[in-house]
Design an enzyme around this catalytic site. Structure first.
Site, mmCIF file in Angstrom:
data_model
loop_
_atom_site.group_PDB
_atom_site.id
_atom_site.type_symbol
_atom_site.label_atom_id
_atom_site.label_comp_id
_atom_site.label_asym_id
_atom_site.label_seq_id
_atom_site.Cartn_x
_atom_site.Cartn_y
_atom_site.Cartn_z
ATOM 1 C CG MET A 1 -19.831 -4.405 51.377
ATOM 2 S SD MET A 1 -20.644 -5.466 50.181
ATOM 3 C CE MET A 1 -19.384 -6.645 49.783
ATOM 4 C CB CYS A 2 -19.450 -6.310 57.794
ATOM 5 S SG CYS A 2 -17.910 -5.507 58.261
ATOM 6 N N GLY A 3 -20.756 -8.929 56.680
ATOM 7 C CA GLY A 3 -21.991 -9.707 56.675
ATOM 8 C C GLY A 3 -22.305 -10.110 58.095
ATOM 9 N NE ARG A 32 -23.228 -7.888 53.359
ATOM 10 C CZ ARG A 32 -23.708 -6.898 52.611
ATOM 11 N NH1 ARG A 32 -24.281 -7.163 51.468
ATOM 12 N NH2 ARG A 32 -23.645 -5.655 53.018
ATOM 13 C CB THR A 148 -18.026 -12.821 57.372
ATOM 14 O OG1 THR A 148 -16.832 -12.908 56.617
ATOM 15 C CG2 THR A 148 -19.176 -12.360 56.487
#
Lengths: 301, 228
Positions: A1-3, A32, A148
């Site tokens: 994912m990653c945010g 995330r 993140t």
């Protein structure tokens, strides 16, 4: 994912709050990606001075008496330490010389980024801890980006954290994964770019740096990225005065943007934007696939 | 009318309350405040409740809805009304990608625009979008209806089965095995009913074009037997 998050201020009265606003946006995106977090903040430049943000796993010994060591090497620098990072201010034009001296004097030090305005802080751990460790909330500035990470393409390390900076005052955060990064890295190395990691996102950052070095502006560099990068990506990119967003043509990595008279904001999800001032009346939209969006403080004037 | 403020009440309490409604209950009109982009708001409803969400929601709002009426007074994140069984979901603003994905029944109305993959793998749901839809919408749609008052993006109806698509504006491109089809009286009648159900007025069924499967891709063709 990653945010990923980004905030580009138009209203100067918000500038002292940039660090606090961006910190809250990033913390909201914690679920995330829990592996590492980072933020790049573009502050006011000091005439004739440049900044180098560095990091060390042995900060206490590496940063001790660093000013003196640099002075002995003939470099007048001021060093301000923040936890595992330090910002080294030197005369403009002495950045490369300073980096060479750092590599010689303190081989354990890693350069996070450099330029007239940008400071970059990134570490493994959760956004709330990373933000607190570097006191990001107290920082002002004109624009900034944050990330993140849920790691997929390379190791969970400080160097593998975003933002990636590969040129002066340039940095990039990425949600996605590139499939042609090894090939592209080889081509960029041939063109003279250097790499710190095996990470795919660093290749995207270096690609944009190389394209801008050929004379393209950020918008043009992002447009050519759509042809040359293969894979999934939503990128948010900062330059000294600019802020850009692009998504790949498939556009499965989420993205929401908001614009008011006071700011342009980006979030992986609307949750990241929900606390911004005046969000109720902002124009909120999902950026189109394969479409470049960019804003520039200098061009807007 | 129960009012649940998500600024002070955990999301799970809202969804548990919606799941615990006994048959024949009267006080079934819920209002949800301060959703602020929360995920999974009002998922798994299986009773004829109404839920008015005052603000924008994140992923998977009203997923698996079976008989409820959920209205979002704002925009919705990815996967709104995913796998709806029956009931009605209305989004006053825009919807992100894969709105109404895999839906088996019910009605999804999006008053703004929908992003990519709207109605992907739809299996009986009716979707009415007042604005435009993004690329790869109705991909592998099996049954149900997708009505778009605006434009459609690239690859509309790629690998389509028997879902019926009606678009009033332009279609950027059709996906594999999706073709424009003749609009006959039965389709005009059907479309008029869908528009009425979705509260669309001042738009005539005659303004739309119909798209559907050419049925060349999903039917076994004996001439290809050598290929296996």
């Amino acid at each position: 994912m990653c945010g990923i998050v980004g905030l580009f201020l138009k209203d100067r009265s918000l500038e002292p709050k940039l660090g606090a606003l961006l910190s809250d946006m990033l913390i909201t995106m914690t679920d995330r990606g829990p592996d590492s977090a980072g933020i790049a903040i573009y502050g006011a430049p000091t005439s004739g001075r440049a900044k180098i943000t560095v990091q060390s796993a042995a900060a206490a010994s590496d940063f001790a008496r660093l000013e003196g060591a640099l002075a002995e090497a003939g470099l007048r620098a001021s060093v301000s330490v923040k936890s595992t990072h330090a910002v080294i201010e030197v005369e403009a034009g002495k950045v490369d010389e300073t980096r060479a001296a750092l590599a010689r004097l303190r081989p354990g030090i890693r350069v996070m980024g450099s330029g007239d305005c940008v400071e970059i802080y990134k570490e493994t751990g959760l956004p709330k801890d990373v933000v607190a460790r570097f006191d990001v909330r107290s920082m002002g500035g004109t624009h900034g980006i944050g990330h993140t990470r849920m790691a997929t393409e390379s190791a969970v390390t400080t160097l593998g954290a975003h933002p990636f900076s590969t040129g002066a005052d340039q940095c990039l955060v990425h949600n996605g994964s590139l499939s042609n990064h090894n090939n592209l890295r080889r081509e960029l190395v041939r063109e003279g770019m250097t790499f710190e990691t095996q990470n795919d996102s660093e290749v995207a950052a270096a690609y944009l740096t190389a394209e801008m070095a050929k004379g393209k502006d950020l918008g043009q560099a992002l447009t050519s990225a759509l042809d040359d990068l293969d894979g999934f990506f939503t990128f948010v990119v900062g330059t000294k005065s600019g802020f850009g967003v692009v998504r790949d043509p498939i556009a499965c990595k989420p993205a929401v943007m908001a614009e008011t008279d006071r700011y342009v904001a980006f979030g992986s999800e609307y949750r990241a934007l929900a606390n911004l001032p005046g969000i109720e009346d902002a124009r909120v939209w999902e950026p189109e696939p394969a479409t470049v969006y960019f804003w520039d403080h200098e061009k807007a004037a | 009318m129960p009012v649940i403020d998500l600024a002070v009440t955990p999301l799970r309490d809202l969804n548990s309350a919606l799941h615990a409604i006994p048959p024949g209950a009267n006080d079934i009109n819920y209002e949800v405040l301060n959703p602020r982009g929360s995920h999974a708001v009002a998922v798994g409803i299986d009773a004829p409740v109404t839920v008015d969400v005052k603000g924008s929601v994140g992923y998977y709002c009203a997923g698996m809805n079976d008989g409820g009426t959920v209205t979002v007074h704002g925009s919705a994140g990815p996967g709104v009304a995913e796998n709806m069984m029956s009931g009605t979901v209305v989004i006053e603003g825009d919807a992100s990608q894969y709105a109404g994905a895999t839906g088996r029944g019910g009605l999804l109305v999006i008053k703004g625009n929908a992003a990519s993959r709207c109605g992907i793998s739809m299996k009986g749901i009716d979707i009415v979008v007042h604005g435009s839809i993004g690329h790869m919408s109705a991909f592998m749609g099996q049954s149900g209806h997708l009505v778009v008052l605006g434009d459609a993006g690239d690859a509309l109806g790629d690998s389509l089965y028997e879902a019926r698509l009606f678009v009033r504006g332009s279609v950027k491109s059709l996906g594999a095995d999706c073709i424009e089809k003749e609009m006959r009286q039965e389709h005009l009648t059907l479309l008029a009913g869908l528009l009425e159900k979705a509260g669309v007025t001042q738009v005539k069924p005659e303004e739309f074009k119909r798209y559907g499967s050419a049925r060349r891709l999903y039917n076994f063709n004996i001439d290809n037997a050598d290929a296996y």
